[in-house]
Design an enzyme around this catalytic site. Structure first.
Site, PDB file in Angstrom:
ATOM      1  N   ARG A  53      57.844  25.717  61.287  1.00 34.89           N
ATOM      2  CA  ARG A  53      57.716  24.871  60.112  1.00 34.89           C
ATOM      3  C   ARG A  53      59.096  24.535  59.574  1.00 34.89           C
ATOM      4  O   ARG A  53      60.085  25.204  59.869  1.00 34.89           O
ATOM      5  CB  ARG A  53      56.861  25.549  59.046  1.00 34.89           C
ATOM      6  CG  ARG A  53      57.365  26.930  58.680  1.00 34.89           C
ATOM      7  CD  ARG A  53      56.577  27.620  57.547  1.00 34.89           C
ATOM      8  NE  ARG A  53      55.600  26.800  56.925  1.00 34.89           N
ATOM      9  CZ  ARG A  53      54.352  27.202  56.654  1.00 34.89           C
ATOM     10  NH1 ARG A  53      53.968  28.411  56.983  1.00 34.89           N
ATOM     11  NH2 ARG A  53      53.514  26.400  56.045  1.00 34.89           N
ATOM     12  N   LYS A 108      53.475  26.072  49.577  1.00 32.13           N
ATOM     13  CA  LYS A 108      52.478  25.519  48.666  1.00 32.13           C
ATOM     14  C   LYS A 108      52.353  26.365  47.403  1.00 32.13           C
ATOM     15  O   LYS A 108      52.168  25.854  46.316  1.00 32.13           O
ATOM     16  CB  LYS A 108      51.116  25.466  49.373  1.00 32.13           C
ATOM     17  CG  LYS A 108      50.855  24.157  50.074  1.00 32.13           C
ATOM     18  CD  LYS A 108      49.385  24.059  50.449  1.00 32.13           C
ATOM     19  CE  LYS A 108      49.106  22.730  51.131  1.00 32.13           C
ATOM     20  NZ  LYS A 108      47.699  22.601  51.520  1.00 32.13           N
ATOM     21  N   GLU A 168      44.642  21.264  54.471  1.00 33.39           N
ATOM     22  CA  GLU A 168      43.640  21.757  53.535  1.00 33.39           C
ATOM     23  C   GLU A 168      43.869  21.032  52.217  1.00 33.39           C
ATOM     24  O   GLU A 168      45.005  20.997  51.725  1.00 33.39           O
ATOM     25  CB  GLU A 168      43.796  23.277  53.296  1.00 33.39           C
ATOM     26  CG  GLU A 168      42.694  23.788  52.380  1.00 33.39           C
ATOM     27  CD  GLU A 168      42.922  25.210  51.844  1.00 33.39           C
ATOM     28  OE1 GLU A 168      44.046  25.737  51.993  1.00 33.39           O
ATOM     29  OE2 GLU A 168      41.974  25.773  51.273  1.00 33.39           O
TER      30      GLU A 168
END
Length: 562
Positions: free
Chosen positions: A262, A272, A37
């Site tokens: 992850r 993020k 994104e």
RNA sequence: UGGGGCGUCGUCAAGCGGUAAGACACAGGAUUUUGGUUCCUGUAUUCGGAGGUUCGAAUCCUCCCGCCCCAGCCA
């Protein structure tokens, strides 16, 4: 796809793919995608995903797309898409002409929603956001059907088209899937497919005022692109039944979703949200601050793409949550730069020394090897003279037994030059600080060899004072001193390692470095690997970023003693 | 607590019923004009725990324990 000479390790995803290949599950080549994104900069965790997706495609003769998941115009922008493209390219991967955007498919997605409405598998809901939350139930209690759940197909179609037409304010209507409000999987309790957002989109402008949610867009985008393996992170495992439901209801190509854990790294943060806070609250200089775990930061620090790829290969891929020691990353760059980086001498904390028996105006050019690991890299000359700088750390007035370096009366070798013996110490009369050393050299030891077989415990680096280039050197250390900063309770601010950046403005480097080009890397002997900062360096003044120190056995010994 | 995952050396991680790979880290030692590099050597009789199946289990079964994710009109 770059060749790094490291064969990919076996992992469960490759096993699945090899299985699929064996059983002929797909009629086409393997097709993956990297779907960021554009709402922030990429970090080392994304690098893991990039290497995985592009690596698998290349190793199994397939393709990997770059697709931007741009379904939330409020948070996304062009700066981020540009930075992502730069970073993926820098890592060494090529998506060729397969640069896609979820927004490319907005019309198709709209039609999918219409299709679901027609199949009575979706409806327009007029509950408020808060009401929807209440109707959803809880982890243990089932939800309740919305009173609007049984609107007619015609009414739903009409409302949906008027949503698209801009007739309604944000938050007044949504489109939801009609699945099961009592499902134990909350994702199946009539999830939202479309919401009204009167926002400008960085690619579609003002064409749309309704936008699909990620859940409704992602799987269908993969389907449209003919993706065979949708590799994503663990938190989407719960969503897989929903994606399966969409794909089955729509009767379209059904990729196989595989989830992996992850990346977490010690001494840094990789979410993020926290990264954006570090930037916006000014804890760091920006997204490309060399302390940041972003690709941009890592690049600015001086890491190479190859070292990142090697790292991603070595950490492996699995489903267990884990925390990788940042020492492995550091190992990867040292390993590469040991092979490739030319060696030079530079003094970070200069201490003046005078070679008392060396002629006042004499200068000798001495041969220095550029890289002992690679004879092909040749040699260079470094000037030697009466007045030199050595590292403050390489002298101790009252050394412990384990200290090999210079001390009063002791002899050491100056690398590629001469043996010198310390004969005097000059101190600042007021502070008592050592400001200069008086030394004698042995002319017979030119080049560093002793004809009489005399041994010396240490070899230290040095720079001729009158020939030295003055430069700024930035010493970087871990962003966080704590191994796992996430363990810190969400306090008012970050506890960034106060020693994560040290700026030294009067470092003395050997003259060959006056020609150093921005973006090049060197080993400063005995100190570490350094990168000529391409942003802050100019012709007059050079700025060197320390990428990583050399392994430091002496520091370890000192620590043990302390 | 409902649902979904995960637990193999300090840290990652292979292993897929035949008797615990590898890497980093760590500790010794050798070589060394970088206390760097390189090179040896050492490091899980044991796979979260307890039972069971089997000639044989980290791998299969049962129960237990611990950790992670989900109640955005974020992704």
């Amino acid at each position: 796809m770059p060749e790094d000479g490291i064969k990919p390790a076996s992992n469960f995803i490759r096993n699945i793919i090899e299985d699929d290949l064996k059983t002929g599950r797909w009629e086409t080549h393997i097709h993956t995608r990297f779907p960021p994104e554009p709402n922030g900069y990429l970090h080392i965790g994304h690098a893991k995903s990039i290497c995985l997706n592009f690596g698998i495609a290349s190793d199994y003769g397939g393709l990997c797309n770059l697709r931007f998941d741009d379904t939330n115009p409020g948070k996304e922008n062009i700066e981020y898409v540009e930075s992502i493209k730069t970073d993926v390219r820098w890592l060494g991967f090529d998506w060729e002409d397969r640069e896609f955007y979820a927004s490319d498919y907005f019309e198709a997605l709209y039609q999918y929603a219409v299709d679901l409405i027609k199949k009575e598998k979706a409806y327009v809901d007029t509950l408020s956001a808060e009401e929807i939350r209440k109707y959803r139930g809880t982890l243990t209690a089932p939800g309740t059907d919305s009173p609007y759940r049984n609107r007619s197909i015609e009414e739903n179609l009409d409302l949906f088209s008027r949503m698209r037409g801009g007739e309604f304010a944000e938050g007044t209507h949504v489109v939801r899937a009609k699945i099961d409000m009592a499902s134990p999987n909350l994702n199946m309790r009539d999830p939202v497919l479309y919401r009204i957002l009167h926002a400008h989109h960085h690619r579609t402008g003002n064409k749309w005022c309704i936008y699909p949610t990620y859940d409704f867009a992602h799987g269908q985008c993969d389907s449209i692109e003919g993706i065979t393996h949708s590799i994503c992170t663990l938190e989407f495992e719960d969503h897989r039944p929903l994606y399966d439901w969409f794909l089955a209801s729509l009767e379209i190509h059904h990729p196989r979703q595989i989830e992996f854990a992850r990346l977490n790294l010690t001494h840094t943060v990789l979410s993020k949200r926290k990264l954006i806070r570090l930037v916006q609250e000014g804890h760091v200089g920006g997204w490309d601050d060399p302390r940041m775990p972003t690709i941009a930061g890592i690049r600015r620090r001086g890491y190479t793409p190859e070292s990142i790829r090697t790292f991603c290969e070595r950490i492996g891929v699995a489903r267990a949550n884990s925390m990788v020691d940042i020492a492995l990353l550091e190992y990867c760059i040292r390993e590469e730069l040991n092979r490739k980086a030319p060696r030079v001498m530079g003094v970070l904390h200069p201490l003046r020394i005078v070679i008392e028996n060396y002629p006042e105006n004499q200068v000798e050019m001495l041969q220095a090897v550029n890289n002992p690991e690679d004879p092909k890299m040749g040699a260079r000359e470094v000037p030697f003279s009466r007045l030199l700088y050595i590292e403050q750390e390489d002298f101790m007035e009252n050394p412990p037994k384990s200290y090999y370096r210079l001390a009063p009366g002791r002899e050491v070798r100056l690398r590629y030059a001469y043996f010198i013996r310390c004969t005097g110490v000059v101190k600042d009369p007021t502070t008592g600080e050592v400001i200069e050393l008086r030394c004698m050299y042995d002319p017979a030891t030119k080049g560093g060899d002793s004809p009489d077989g005399r041994k010396v415990k240490a070899t230290i680096h040095w720079v001729s004072a009158s020939h030295a280039v003055t430069a700024e050197v930035r010493l970087y250390d871990h962003l966080f001193a704590k191994e796992n900063p996430d363990e810190d309770k969400e306090g008012p601010g970050f506890q960034v390692n106060p020693n994560s950046l040290q700026r030294l403005t009067s470092c003395k480097l050997e003259p060959s470095l006056s020609g150093a080009t921005p973006g090049s890397r060197y080993q400063f002997e005995r100190l570490g690997y350094f990168y000529v900062d391409p942003v802050d360096s100019d012709i007059q003044k050079k700025v060197f970023n320390r990428i990583v120190t050399l392994r430091d056995t002496w520091a370890k010994i000192q620590k043990k003693g302390a």
